[in-house]
Design an enzyme around this catalytic site. Structure first.
Site, mmCIF file in Angstrom:
data_model
loop_
_atom_site.group_PDB
_atom_site.id
_atom_site.type_symbol
_atom_site.label_atom_id
_atom_site.label_comp_id
_atom_site.label_asym_id
_atom_site.label_seq_id
_atom_site.Cartn_x
_atom_site.Cartn_y
_atom_site.Cartn_z
ATOM 1 N N THR A 114 0.974 -1.261 0.063
ATOM 2 C CA THR A 114 0.206 -0.009 -0.090
ATOM 3 C C THR A 114 0.954 1.239 0.077
ATOM 4 O O THR A 114 0.992 1.976 0.999
ATOM 5 C CB THR A 114 -0.913 -0.052 1.369
ATOM 6 N N ALA A 167 8.610 -5.807 13.083
ATOM 7 C CA ALA A 167 9.714 -4.952 12.826
ATOM 8 C C ALA A 167 10.560 -5.780 11.824
ATOM 9 O O ALA A 167 10.767 -6.966 12.314
ATOM 10 C CB ALA A 167 10.414 -4.220 13.739
ATOM 11 N N ALA A 176 -1.098 4.831 13.957
ATOM 12 C CA ALA A 176 -0.658 5.686 15.310
ATOM 13 C C ALA A 176 0.548 5.158 16.075
ATOM 14 O O ALA A 176 1.377 5.936 16.337
ATOM 15 C CB ALA A 176 -1.858 5.822 16.550
ATOM 16 N N CYS A 224 7.546 1.653 5.623
ATOM 17 C CA CYS A 224 6.361 2.222 6.562
ATOM 18 C C CYS A 224 6.320 3.496 7.262
ATOM 19 O O CYS A 224 5.241 4.221 7.200
ATOM 20 C CB CYS A 224 6.229 0.943 7.631
HETATM 21 N N1 LIG Z 1 7.454 -4.264 5.733
HETATM 22 C C1 LIG Z 1 6.987 -4.024 7.215
HETATM 23 O O1 LIG Z 1 7.865 -4.105 7.991
HETATM 24 C C2 LIG Z 1 5.691 -4.166 7.446
HETATM 25 C C3 LIG Z 1 5.314 -4.166 8.875
HETATM 26 C C4 LIG Z 1 3.815 -3.794 9.069
HETATM 27 C C5 LIG Z 1 3.075 -3.790 8.123
HETATM 28 N N2 LIG Z 1 3.328 -3.527 7.099
HETATM 29 C C6 LIG Z 1 2.494 -3.293 6.034
HETATM 30 O O2 LIG Z 1 1.896 -4.403 5.304
HETATM 31 C C7 LIG Z 1 1.674 -4.444 4.004
HETATM 32 C C8 LIG Z 1 2.645 -5.064 2.980
HETATM 33 O O3 LIG Z 1 3.918 -4.928 3.218
HETATM 34 P P1 LIG Z 1 5.183 -5.571 2.960
HETATM 35 O O4 LIG Z 1 6.427 -4.909 3.265
HETATM 36 O O5 LIG Z 1 5.032 -6.893 2.944
HETATM 37 O O6 LIG Z 1 5.077 -5.300 1.327
HETATM 38 P P2 LIG Z 1 6.080 -6.117 0.023
HETATM 39 O O7 LIG Z 1 6.026 -5.103 -1.245
HETATM 40 O O8 LIG Z 1 7.031 -6.658 0.495
HETATM 41 O O9 LIG Z 1 4.796 -7.312 -0.603
HETATM 42 C C9 LIG Z 1 3.566 -7.109 -1.059
HETATM 43 C C10 LIG Z 1 3.338 -8.289 -2.098
HETATM 44 O O10 LIG Z 1 1.966 -8.073 -2.414
HETATM 45 C C11 LIG Z 1 2.098 -8.621 -3.837
HETATM 46 N N3 LIG Z 1 0.656 -8.211 -4.658
HETATM 47 C C12 LIG Z 1 0.357 -6.666 -4.831
HETATM 48 N N4 LIG Z 1 -0.750 -7.072 -5.504
HETATM 49 C C13 LIG Z 1 -1.234 -8.113 -5.547
HETATM 50 C C14 LIG Z 1 -2.447 -9.046 -5.992
HETATM 51 N N5 LIG Z 1 -3.300 -8.227 -6.545
HETATM 52 N N6 LIG Z 1 -2.244 -10.098 -5.927
HETATM 53 C C15 LIG Z 1 -1.433 -11.190 -5.340
HETATM 54 N N7 LIG Z 1 -0.366 -10.319 -4.927
HETATM 55 C C16 LIG Z 1 -0.214 -8.712 -4.847
HETATM 56 C C17 LIG Z 1 3.188 -8.065 -4.363
HETATM 57 O O11 LIG Z 1 3.807 -8.576 -5.583
HETATM 58 C C18 LIG Z 1 4.308 -8.228 -3.205
HETATM 59 O O12 LIG Z 1 4.947 -9.151 -3.206
HETATM 60 C C19 LIG Z 1 1.831 -2.989 3.515
HETATM 61 O O13 LIG Z 1 0.719 -2.361 3.789
HETATM 62 C C20 LIG Z 1 2.805 -2.505 4.605
HETATM 63 O O14 LIG Z 1 2.533 -1.100 4.962
HETATM 64 C C21 LIG Z 1 4.587 -3.583 6.388
#
Ligand SMILES: NC(=O)c1ccc[n+]([C@@H]2O[C@H](COP(=O)([O-])OP(=O)(O)OC[C@H]3O[C@@H](n4cnc5c(N)ncnc54)[C@H](O)[C@@H]3O)[C@@H](O)[C@H]2O)c1
Length: 463
Positions: free
Chosen positions: A96, A168, A226, A280
């Site tokens: 996102t 994290a 938050a 993030c």
């Molecule tokens: N990275 C972190 O430390 C963390 C921690 C907490 C929350 N988040 C939140 O979690 C969410 C994901 O973060 P992330 O770091 O894992 O992202 P990322 O980019 O590593 O992974 C997201 C995955 O989703 C896949 N994707 C996108 N659209 C798709 C679809 N229509 N169908 C199937 N797969 C699809 C992408 O190919 C990608 O591999 C975000 O909203 C982020 O803010 C991330």
């Protein structure tokens, strides 16, 4: 009704096999052997990597965790339609990012991947589903999800829950195994409560019940924004004071210690540095700011925006100081960057302050050499437009050879263990260390002969 609220073995799907989806589902599969867990992604390469021993992300302990349950009750696939069809519970963990175009560009969350997923679920769901928002989303996104899911007449029932992830990077496995809390936001209806209980029961396999909080959906969504805003705010608070420390000969580490011993404040997240990074913090604060503006809360928006402003300021200050100390020019000078990941124990470089530092130094025509134990591949991608102007060198000794300065940008513990006497002898004199993480022993380096510039502390110089 299907068996989705019973305690029988369930099929759990996660859409999005990234930093959150992969590790989270591996933990659920490991702790709940009676459930089948499938992780799907549109990215074939990523799925292939999850099926190999070269996982697509680096996290301590992750490969071991995945190996305990892969092909037992943890599966990775690109067949999203089949995954949706078979699932009782669908976690949505797609990216996102911040919107880069149109209304809200540079601030609002880009929800296109999110919406696509909602439509895919609608297209392929033949039975009732619990849909879990795992991604971090603007408050009230669950409502939009529900609207899409109920946009066609049908008999399938969808219960949308919010279950933000607080792990994290770098400590993901530990955080998932022993979370501070699990948050489940659900509708305050009978079905909503039943769905929330089903999800809570999964976590209860290994998380104590008192750590599993249930709230309304909007509180859950906003709690995640938050929490990240508070964490980033602590870093910006101490970083803002690091500038004052440098001007007054106070020592920011001593300030952190004294302030952090106040039990109302606590010691964590008070290390001054070149700034926070990661995928993030910035995106979530921008999202919060955008939401506040949307609701006409200008002062609140400005308050949180300032957290980002200080973070940018800190990165800029760091480079400006480097150039000033290096006799106001770095043109043609080799500068070794120790670390490119946004933090230690990850290969992730998204929004890493190192990107900004590298780009600024290259704009000043420095010869930048980057060394990082896990992030060089991502660094190459981040700086692809500068190919030929930057060198990637896994060996920190080789990176520092012939350099005028070292800038420490990631707190990898292995940088502490290097033989700095050897490094010093191979560098151009006078040699400088700019410690953007206050990682190294400044006095020891100074004794060797370095001019040492930590953050928020008096520099130790021979000049
Ligand atoms: N990275 C972190 O430390 C963390 C921690 C907490 C929350 N988040 C939140 O979690 C969410 C994901 O973060 P992330 O770091 O894992 O992202 P990322 O980019 O590593 O992974 C997201 C995955 O989703 C896949 N994707 C996108 N659209 C798709 C679809 N229509 N169908 C199937 N797969 C699809 C992408 O190919 C990608 O591999 C975000 O909203 C982020 O803010 C991330």
């Amino acid at each position: 009704m299907t068996n989705k609220t019973s305690t029988a073995g369930k099929t759990i799907l996660c859409i999005g096999a990234g930093y959150v989806g992969g590790p989270t589902m591996a933990m659920i599969a490991a702790k709940c052997p009676e459930h089948r867990v499938i992780v799907v992604d549109i990215d074939e390469k990523r799925i292939k990597a999850w099926l190999s021993d070269e996982l697509p992300i680096y996290e301590p302990g992750l490969l071991e965790l995945v190996r305990t349950c892969r092909n037992r009750n943890l599966f990775f696939s690109t067949d999203i339609a089949a995954g949706i069809r078979d699932a009782d519970i669908i976690f949505v963990s797609v990216n996102t990012p911040t919107k880069t175009f149109g209304i809200g560009a540079g601030r609002a969350a880009d929800l296109q991947y999110w919406e696509k997923t909602a439509r895919q679920i609608l297209d392929h769901a033949g039975s009732d589903k619990i849909v879990v928002e795992k991604s971090t989303l603007p408050v009230r996104t669950a409502e939009a999800m529900e609207r899409i899911l109920y946009s066609r007449k049908g008999t399938v029932r969808f219960d949308v829950l919010s279950n933000p992830e607080f792990l994290a990077e770098g400590t993901a496995v530990r955080d998932l195994e022993k979370p501070d809390r699990i948050l489940v936001g659900g509708r305050e209806t009978e079905d909503g409560r039943a769905a929330a209980k089903t999800l809570a029961d999964i976590y209860a396999h290994w998380v104590p019940r008192e750590k599993i909080l249930t709230t309304n959906v909007w509180s859950s969504e906003l709690s995640k924004l938050a929490a990240n805003a508070f964490l980033a705010q602590r870093i910006s608070s101490i970083n803002s004071l690091s500038a004052l420390c440098e001007a007054t000969e106070a020592d920011v580490s001593e300030i952190s210690r004294a302030v952090g011993m106040d039990s109302r404040i606590g010691p964590k997240f008070l290390n001054a540095s070149v700034g926070f990074g990661g995928s993030c913090f910035k995106k979530d604060i921008l999202n919060l700011v955008y939401l506040c503006e949307h609701y006409g809360l200008k002062e609140v928006a400005e308050y949180w925006q300032a957290v980002l402003k200080i973070n940018d300021y800190q990165g800029q200050r760091f480079v400006t100081n480097m150039v000033a100390q290096l006799f106001n020019t770095v043109a043609g000078k080799r500068i070794a960057l120790f670390g490119f990941a946004f933090k230690a124990d990850t290969g992730d470089t998204r929004e890493s302050p190192a990107i900004h530092v590298a780009r600024k130094l290259i704009a000043e025509r420095a010869e930048v050499v980057i060394s990082d134990p896990k992030a060089l591949e991502n660094a190459k991608r981040d700086l692809a437009d500068l190919s030929g102007q930057v060198v990637f060198e896994p060996d920190p000794y080789a990176a520092a050879a012939g350099a005028h300065a070292i800038a420490v940008l990631t707190e990898w513990p292995q940088f502490r263990e290097l033989d700095y006497g050897r490094i010093y002898r191979g560098m151009v004199q006078p040699a400088f260390v700019f410690d953007g993480r206050n990682l190294l022993d400044a006095r020891a380096l100074h004794k060797i002969g370095f001019n040492v510039h930590p953050i928020g502390r008096t520099p130790l110089s021979h000049l």
